[in-house]
Structure formats: structure tokens, C-alpha cells
Design an enzyme around this catalytic site. Structure first.
Site, PDB file in Angstrom:
ATOM      1  N   CYS A 120     -50.390   1.115 -37.169  1.00  0.00           N
ATOM      2  CA  CYS A 120     -51.163   0.717 -38.353  1.00  0.00           C
ATOM      3  C   CYS A 120     -50.350   0.863 -39.638  1.00  0.00           C
ATOM      4  O   CYS A 120     -50.775   0.392 -40.689  1.00  0.00           O
ATOM      5  CB  CYS A 120     -52.430   1.558 -38.465  1.00  0.00           C
ATOM      6  SG  CYS A 120     -53.533   1.366 -37.058  1.00  0.00           S
ATOM      7  N   HIS A 253     -55.240   3.269 -45.748  1.00  0.00           N
ATOM      8  CA  HIS A 253     -55.483   2.569 -44.490  1.00  0.00           C
ATOM      9  C   HIS A 253     -56.958   2.696 -44.131  1.00  0.00           C
ATOM     10  O   HIS A 253     -57.550   3.771 -44.245  1.00  0.00           O
ATOM     11  CB  HIS A 253     -54.602   3.187 -43.402  1.00  0.00           C
ATOM     12  CG  HIS A 253     -54.893   2.664 -42.036  1.00  0.00           C
ATOM     13  ND1 HIS A 253     -55.063   1.312 -41.785  1.00  0.00           N
ATOM     14  CD2 HIS A 253     -55.069   3.292 -40.846  1.00  0.00           C
ATOM     15  CE1 HIS A 253     -55.304   1.148 -40.501  1.00  0.00           C
ATOM     16  NE2 HIS A 253     -55.318   2.333 -39.907  1.00  0.00           N
ATOM     17  N   ASN A 283     -61.046  -1.040 -38.324  1.00  0.00           N
ATOM     18  CA  ASN A 283     -59.606  -0.778 -38.470  1.00  0.00           C
ATOM     19  C   ASN A 283     -58.832  -1.988 -37.936  1.00  0.00           C
ATOM     20  O   ASN A 283     -58.801  -2.225 -36.736  1.00  0.00           O
ATOM     21  CB  ASN A 283     -59.268   0.491 -37.686  1.00  0.00           C
ATOM     22  CG  ASN A 283     -57.787   0.844 -37.756  1.00  0.00           C
ATOM     23  OD1 ASN A 283     -56.972   0.060 -38.214  1.00  0.00           O
ATOM     24  ND2 ASN A 283     -57.463   2.034 -37.291  1.00  0.00           N
TER      25      ASN A 283
HETATM   26  O1  UT7 Z   1     -55.059   3.997 -37.390  1.00  0.00           O
HETATM   27  C1  UT7 Z   1     -55.384   5.166 -36.749  1.00  0.00           C
HETATM   28  C2  UT7 Z   1     -56.400   4.844 -35.724  1.00  0.00           C
HETATM   29  N1  UT7 Z   1     -57.306   5.857 -35.303  1.00  0.00           N
HETATM   30  C3  UT7 Z   1     -58.062   6.637 -36.091  1.00  0.00           C
HETATM   31  O2  UT7 Z   1     -57.953   6.715 -37.277  1.00  0.00           O
HETATM   32  C4  UT7 Z   1     -59.090   7.463 -35.377  1.00  0.00           C
HETATM   33  C5  UT7 Z   1     -59.231   8.852 -35.935  1.00  0.00           C
HETATM   34  N2  UT7 Z   1     -60.372   9.540 -35.319  1.00  0.00           N
HETATM   35  C6  UT7 Z   1     -61.635   9.262 -35.679  1.00  0.00           C
HETATM   36  O3  UT7 Z   1     -61.889   8.427 -36.540  1.00  0.00           O
HETATM   37  C7  UT7 Z   1     -62.743  10.089 -35.035  1.00  0.00           C
HETATM   38  O4  UT7 Z   1     -62.174  11.138 -34.309  1.00  0.00           O
HETATM   39  C8  UT7 Z   1     -63.660   9.233 -34.107  1.00  0.00           C
HETATM   40  C9  UT7 Z   1     -64.498   8.280 -34.921  1.00  0.00           C
HETATM   41  C10 UT7 Z   1     -62.832   8.495 -33.084  1.00  0.00           C
HETATM   42  C11 UT7 Z   1     -64.630  10.149 -33.361  1.00  0.00           C
HETATM   43  O5  UT7 Z   1     -65.407  10.888 -34.285  1.00  0.00           O
HETATM   44  P1  UT7 Z   1     -65.569  12.463 -34.100  1.00  0.00           P
HETATM   45  O6  UT7 Z   1     -66.521  12.911 -35.130  1.00  0.00           O
HETATM   46  O7  UT7 Z   1     -64.195  13.064 -34.075  1.00  0.00           O
HETATM   47  O8  UT7 Z   1     -66.262  12.528 -32.698  1.00  0.00           O
HETATM   48  P2  UT7 Z   1     -65.768  13.307 -31.401  1.00  0.00           P
HETATM   49  O9  UT7 Z   1     -64.580  12.645 -30.810  1.00  0.00           O
HETATM   50  O10 UT7 Z   1     -65.682  14.768 -31.731  1.00  0.00           O
HETATM   51  O11 UT7 Z   1     -66.978  13.055 -30.437  1.00  0.00           O
HETATM   52  C12 UT7 Z   1     -68.289  13.574 -30.727  1.00  0.00           C
HETATM   53  C13 UT7 Z   1     -69.249  13.059 -29.654  1.00  0.00           C
HETATM   54  C14 UT7 Z   1     -68.695  13.193 -28.251  1.00  0.00           C
HETATM   55  O12 UT7 Z   1     -69.752  13.575 -27.408  1.00  0.00           O
HETATM   56  P3  UT7 Z   1     -69.901  15.115 -26.953  1.00  0.00           P
HETATM   57  O13 UT7 Z   1     -68.625  15.448 -26.237  1.00  0.00           O
HETATM   58  O14 UT7 Z   1     -70.086  15.897 -28.218  1.00  0.00           O
HETATM   59  O15 UT7 Z   1     -71.117  15.078 -26.074  1.00  0.00           O
HETATM   60  C15 UT7 Z   1     -68.278  11.799 -27.889  1.00  0.00           C
HETATM   61  O16 UT7 Z   1     -68.341  11.555 -26.510  1.00  0.00           O
HETATM   62  O17 UT7 Z   1     -69.481  11.671 -29.860  1.00  0.00           O
HETATM   63  C16 UT7 Z   1     -69.295  10.971 -28.619  1.00  0.00           C
HETATM   64  N3  UT7 Z   1     -68.863   9.636 -28.914  1.00  0.00           N
HETATM   65  C17 UT7 Z   1     -69.713   8.629 -29.166  1.00  0.00           C
HETATM   66  N4  UT7 Z   1     -71.055   8.593 -29.199  1.00  0.00           N
HETATM   67  C18 UT7 Z   1     -71.628   7.428 -29.508  1.00  0.00           C
HETATM   68  C19 UT7 Z   1     -67.589   9.143 -29.019  1.00  0.00           C
HETATM   69  N5  UT7 Z   1     -67.614   7.840 -29.334  1.00  0.00           N
HETATM   70  C20 UT7 Z   1     -68.922   7.492 -29.426  1.00  0.00           C
HETATM   71  C21 UT7 Z   1     -69.588   6.310 -29.720  1.00  0.00           C
HETATM   72  N6  UT7 Z   1     -70.929   6.317 -29.748  1.00  0.00           N
HETATM   73  N7  UT7 Z   1     -68.932   5.167 -30.007  1.00  0.00           N
END
Ligand code: UT7
Length: 332
Positions: A120, A253, A283
Site C-alpha cells: 500500500c 493511507h 483500502n
Molecule cells: O494497508 C494495510 C492493510 N491492513 C490494515 O491496515 C489492517 C489493520 N488492522 C485492522 O484494521 C484491524 O485489525 C481489523 C479491522 C482487521 C480487525 O479489527 P480488530 O478490532 O483488530 O478486530 P480483531 O481482529 O481483534 O477481531 C475481533 C473479533 C474477532 O472475534 P473474537 O475472536 O473476538 O470472537 C474476529 O473474529 O472480530 C471478529 N471479526 C469479525 N467479526 C465480524 C473479524 N473480522 C470480522 C468481520 N465481521 N468482518
């Protein structure tokens, strides 16, 4: 890498164009494909919808209209472009490069053309490279394209990545300018963190990733992103003799609204100076910063002399910032 502009050399952006696929995909539609909800996506990322390329649309199909618009905006004859860099991680194919295909389609027989792979951060890396080529006199007029069609390499069964990304492209013409222009760049890479956002099996190393899909450890990338967005800006601004108060437009970004909010808060940049369009596009990887730059222009923020800070981060892991004093004036 941290450096300021060569004394007496002014290189700026004189043309800007963007393009996104027609198809809008809402969070509600994604909730019919994987177990997610509009509420979760909006709260955790700020994304409402994204654009998704058609089955028969590849990177150059969306990059081409952006490039044509940028050239028209600069009043540039394609035949005069002597450098075309295409930042992307989703080229039409590994080779011929998308840059070579675009140069041919646009009618640029004199152009050196190559793809640049920096996740990115690709667009920021590419404008830094074009700056170097122009500042040294190797190039006289360059076209830099940044775009991705990540929808083609996403796992459409993985909710943790599927909801984040969208497709889009932007392009800029770069050349010597009368005043202002780029003040400096800060770029970096940490391959040690590479496995947190990777595409195993896409190259010469064999992996057990038969589908050939993008994989990400979201929490680790989130930690990296919040740290590096702040670090990169804090390195570059003093190097260029500027402070946060001098910034007129901040273009981070567009990965996640929470990452942007964190960076804005830590750096002390007023939110009203910050461009946010992640809600509409998700993104778009290498397309993210030029799409945001175009929104800044539509909002009337790119006035002559406006100081613009752009910071990208992504796969690699890579990051990069550019500081630009906006100008439209070319040397007579
Ligand atoms: O250019 C760089 C590209 N990437 C990024 O910038 C990504 C950077 N990371 C992020 O933006 C965040 O980490 C995410 C948006 C990917 C995830 O948000 P988070 O607040 O860090 O969530 P998490 O990974 O801690 O997950 C929390 C919960 C999990 O469930 P449990 O384990 O607590 O039961 C996930 O399984 O949310 C669940 N989860 C979802 N639930 C509904 C993960 N994705 C989803 C989803 N819908 N799409």
C-alpha cells in the site's frame, strides 16, 4: 531513507486523475457472503462501501482512465512522457509489466516503464523515485500510476480481510515547477514483519497456498500502522524544517478510520485538515493516496502553496511519507 529536496530543484505534481470501477459493494452485500454485519464493519473500520472490479477488469483497465485524466489535467502530450512508474501489487500479470502495457496503450515510445511493488506504500515510493529521476535530470516529465484490484486476490470466504479492501487507481504527472514542489521523503521497510500481510505462493517460492490468496494478521498490522504513521511524519517534518502546525492537508493511507484517528490524535493534526474517504472506497492499496489527493482537490483544499503531508504503509511491511508544497505553476 530520509532526505530533503535537492537545493534549487523544484519538482511538483502538475496533473492528477483517478478512476474506480463502477460496481459499488455495500457492507450489507458482504454480510450475505460472509458472517459479518454493516455495524461491525463501520465500527471497526469506518468503511461503508467499496468499489469492486468486474470479472473482466484488470489493473490496467482501471489505471488507464486515471492516467488519461492525469495527462489531460497537466496538458501533457503522452509522447513527451519519458518515465512511467506503476505502483501495484495486482498487475495484469508479472510480465509484461502493467507500466509497459500502459505506456504502449497511451503512446509513450520514449518512456522507461516499470512496475513498483511496495504494498500500500507503492504510490509514495513511486513518487519518491520519480522525484529522484526528475531532480537528477534523467527524466523530464513522468507519469506515476498507483492502483490495485485487490478484490482479485482476496479470500472471499475470509471475513477478516474481505471487508477491508476495494479497487481503485490514481495517476499524477510530475515535472519541474516554478515554486513549491516536493520538500522531502521518508521511506522504510521491515521484511521481518512481512508475514503479517502477505501473498504466499505469488512468486518463485513454493507455499501451501493453493488458492493464491492474500493473508493478514490484522491485529499486528494495526499495531504497526498506528506506530509507523506517527513515526514517519515525525521523522520527515523536522528534516524539512516544518512542524505539524504548518500542515494544511494531511493525506493518510486509507486503511481504517481508527488508524487514521489514532495518527491524527498522536500527531496533533486537526481532523478538519485530514482527508478521509475510506468510508466510500475501503483500502485501495496503491490507489489510496491519489484517490484521497483528488478528494482534497474537489474540496478546494489544494490551493497554491498548501503544504500536504502524505503517509502510506502496508505490505512489506513498508511505509513512506512525502511532503509537498502544492503548486500548479510550471516554469515558463
Ligand atoms: O494497508 C494495510 C492493510 N491492513 C490494515 O491496515 C489492517 C489493520 N488492522 C485492522 O484494521 C484491524 O485489525 C481489523 C479491522 C482487521 C480487525 O479489527 P480488530 O478490532 O483488530 O478486530 P480483531 O481482529 O481483534 O477481531 C475481533 C473479533 C474477532 O472475534 P473474537 O475472536 O473476538 O470472537 C474476529 O473474529 O472480530 C471478529 N471479526 C469479525 N467479526 C465480524 C473479524 N473480522 C470480522 C468481520 N465481521 N468482518
Amino acid at each position: 531513507m530520509l532526505g530533503v529536496a535537492t537545493p534549487g530543484v523544484r519538482i511538483g505534481i502538475t496533473g492528477l486523475g483517478t478512476h474506480v470501477p463502477e460496481r459499488v459493494m455495500t457492507n450489507a452485500e458482504l454480510a450475505q457472503i460472509v458472517e459479518t454485519s454493516d455495524e461491525w464493519i463501520r465500527e471497526r473500520t469506518g468503511i461503508r462501501e467499496r468499489r469492486i472490479a468486474a470479472d473482466d477488469e484488470a489493473l490496467t483497465d482501471i489505471a488507464m482512465p486515471a492516467a488519461v485524466a492525469a495527462l489531460a489535467d497537466a496538458g501533457a502530450d503522452p509522447a513527451e512522457i519519458d518515465l512511467l512508474i506503476c505502483a501495484t501489487v495486482t498487475p495484469d500479470m508479472m510480465f509484461p509489466t502493467s507500466a509497459a502495457l500502459l505506456a504502449d496503450a497511451l503512446g509513450m515510445p520514449k518512456a522507461a516503464a516499470y512496475d513498483l511493488l511496495a504494498g500500500c506504500t507503492g504510490f509514495v515510493y513511486a513518487i519518491a523515485q520519480a522525484y529522484g529521476m526528475l531532480a537528477s535530470g534523467l527524466s523530464r516529465r513522468a507519469l506515476v500510476v498507483g492502483g490495485d484490484v485487490l478484490s482479485k486476490i482476496l479470500d472471499w470466504e475470509d471475513r477478516s480481510t474481505l471487508v477491508l479492501f476495494g479497487d481503485g487507481a490514481g495517476a499524477v504527472v510530475m515535472e519541474p515547477v516554478e515554486r513549491g514542489g516536493f520538500l522531502g521523503f521518508e521511506l522504510g521497510a521491515d521484511g521481518g514483519g512481512g508475514e503479517n500481510l502477505w501473498y504466499p505462493g505469488s512468486g518463485s517460492r513454493k507455499f501451501d497456498n493453493p488458492e493464491g490468496l492474500l493473508k493478514m494478521n490484522g491485529r499486528e498490522v494495526f499495531k504497526f500502522a498506528t506506530r509507523i504513521m506517527v513515526y514517519s511524519a515525525q521523522q520527515l517534518l523536522p528534516e524539512c524544517g516544518k512542524s505539524v502546525e504548518d500542515i494544511d492537508v494531511y493525506i493518510p493511507h486509507q486503511a481504517n478510520k481508527r488508524i487514521i484517528d489514532y495518527a491524527v490524535g498522536k500527531l496533533g493534526i486537526p481532523p478538519e485538515k485530514t482527508i478521509v474517504n475510506v468510508d466510500r472506497y475501503g483500502n485501495t492499496s496503491s490507489g489510496s493516496i491519489p484517490l484521497a489527493l483528488a478528494d482534497a482537490r474537489t474540496d478546494g483544499r489544494l490551493h497554491d502553496g498548501a503544504l500536504i503531508l502524505m503517509t502510506g504503509m502496508g505490505a512489506g511491511l513498508t511505509w513512506g511519507s512525502a511532503l509537498l508544497e502544492w503548486t500548479t505553476g510550471r516554469p515558463s
